[in-house]
Write an enzyme that holds these catalytic residues in place. Structure first.
Site, PDB file in Angstrom:
ATOM      1  N   SER A   2       0.855  -1.188   0.000  1.00 48.72           N
ATOM      2  CA  SER A   2       0.000   0.000   0.000  1.00 48.72           C
ATOM      3  C   SER A   2       0.890   1.236   0.000  1.00 48.72           C
ATOM      4  O   SER A   2       1.945   1.254   0.623  1.00 48.72           O
ATOM      5  CB  SER A   2      -0.911   0.008   1.225  1.00 48.72           C
ATOM      6  N   LYS A  20      -3.922  -7.588   2.853  1.00 42.86           N
ATOM      7  CA  LYS A  20      -4.055  -6.460   1.923  1.00 42.86           C
ATOM      8  C   LYS A  20      -5.455  -6.415   1.312  1.00 42.86           C
ATOM      9  O   LYS A  20      -6.013  -5.337   1.063  1.00 42.86           O
ATOM     10  CB  LYS A  20      -3.009  -6.583   0.814  1.00 42.86           C
ATOM     11  N   HIS A  76      -7.585  -4.862   3.872  1.00 42.73           N
ATOM     12  CA  HIS A  76      -7.152  -3.462   3.910  1.00 42.73           C
ATOM     13  C   HIS A  76      -7.870  -2.663   2.829  1.00 42.73           C
ATOM     14  O   HIS A  76      -8.400  -1.569   3.069  1.00 42.73           O
ATOM     15  CB  HIS A  76      -5.632  -3.410   3.720  1.00 42.73           C
ATOM     16  N   ASN A  77      -7.923  -3.202   1.621  1.00 41.58           N
ATOM     17  CA  ASN A  77      -8.576  -2.489   0.528  1.00 41.58           C
ATOM     18  C   ASN A  77     -10.093  -2.436   0.697  1.00 41.58           C
ATOM     19  O   ASN A  77     -10.734  -1.466   0.304  1.00 41.58           O
ATOM     20  CB  ASN A  77      -8.209  -3.140  -0.810  1.00 41.58           C
ATOM     21  N   GLU A 136     -10.662   0.340   2.948  1.00 42.90           N
ATOM     22  CA  GLU A 136     -10.440   1.565   2.162  1.00 42.90           C
ATOM     23  C   GLU A 136     -11.700   1.954   1.384  1.00 42.90           C
ATOM     24  O   GLU A 136     -12.061   3.130   1.321  1.00 42.90           O
ATOM     25  CB  GLU A 136      -9.268   1.323   1.206  1.00 42.90           C
TER      26      GLU A 136
END
Length: 306
Positions: free
Chosen positions: A121, A173, A176-177, A180
């Site tokens: 990221s 990840k 995480h996205n 987001e």
């Protein structure tokens, strides 16, 4: 240390530059000769093919892959598996689906080749600010590549971590996205409400800058909101069409598979899909239903029948 970098796009090229700045020897390959030349100008070693890149690295080799997820990554990993030797390592820093990562790791393991998955990221700001690296892999293999992670992260002791075994980096990840997506949607909706209050004539860029200091909703995404609003207050230069990289979809699917409710992330994904629908049939049907049961007025299409 020696590292090969395959894929010199917006992130891969900047990562190669950051590694060079830290004193590492980077052998670079990309289908774009211009991208390779750019890294060469910064001190990198050019390679016109993957076979040449491998030949220019000292064993045990480390090859960092920064190509689009899916077939592009698949083809690169297949070729690396055919050409690398036991003890070498493939580092996948792209947005691969963690299930694909597990499959590829198993295939490479049969040849004695390690796979380290790195959820990365930082976007285009990573060159100057450093990258957040979520790493999956065997502890000893991750430790062997510590100098690379320390060079790419914001600091040697911050912004990177082994989060678990192989596959864990891409899984973390992915989530995480997904988070987001939800944060971005919340900011977008909040600022849309502010903009709609004509009576107050609110300066959205000023408000976003205000919130950056001391507010409980301050974040890097808010700083980027400030930048976007300062550059184009009404966002007239942008189409209301929002792509998705796929990781939000995977996060929602994983939540369903694990029986974990994730309404915010799911709604944010659906809103992105909605943004791509022009003159929606579903919306026209809703209007038609209101006219059918209640005699409500409807508007004619602006540009004729769709």
């Amino acid at each position: 240390m020696d590292v090969g970098v395959i894929g010199l796009g917006r992130m891969g090229g900047n990562m190669a530059a950051r590694l060079l700045d830290a004193g590492h020897r980077v052998v670079a390959h990309d289908p774009s000769a211009e991208a390779v030349a750019s890294v060469e100008a910064k001190g990198g070693v050019p390679a016109v093919a993957i076979a040449e890149l491998i030949g220019l690295l000292r064993p045990p080799r480390a090859v960092w892959v920064m190509v689009p997820a899916g077939d592009a990554t698949e083809q690169v990993v297949i070729e690396l598996g055919e050409r690398l030797e036991a003890g070498d390592a493939v580092i996948d820093g792209g947005n691969s689906n963690y299930r694909e990562t597990l499959r590829r790791a198993e295939q490479l393991r049969g040849k004695g080749i390690h796979l380290v998955d790195v959820g990365t990221s930082g976007g285009v700001w990573g060159l100057s600010e450093g990258y957040c690296l979520m790493i999956g892999g065997e502890e000893s293999v991750v430790e062997r590549h510590r100098p690379l992670f320390e060079a790419l992260a914001p600091a040697a002791d911050a912004g990177w971590a082994r989060v678990g075994p192989t596959g864990a980096g891409h899984f973390v990840k992915m989530v995480h996205n997904g988070i987001e997506y939800g944060l971005m949607q919340a900011y977008a909706e909040g600022f849309a409400i502010l903009r709609a209050k004509d009576a107050f004539d609110l300066d959205l860029a000023r408000i976003s800058r205000l919130w950056e200091s001391g507010s409980v909703i301050r974040s890097w995404l808010l700083e980027l909101t400030s930048r976007a609003l300062a550059e184009d207050p009404d966002l007239q230069g942008l189409a209301a069409y929002v792509e998705d990289s796929g990781e939000g979809r995977w996060t929602v699917q994983e939540a369903i598979d694990l029986d974990v409710p994730a309404p915010v992330i799911t709604h944010a994904l659906i809103q992105r899909l909605r943004s791509r629908t022009e003159r929606s049939f579903a919306d026209r049907l809703l209007a038609g239903l209101r006219r059918q049961f209640g005699g409500h007025a409807v508007r004619p299409p602006e540009n004729g029948p769709a």
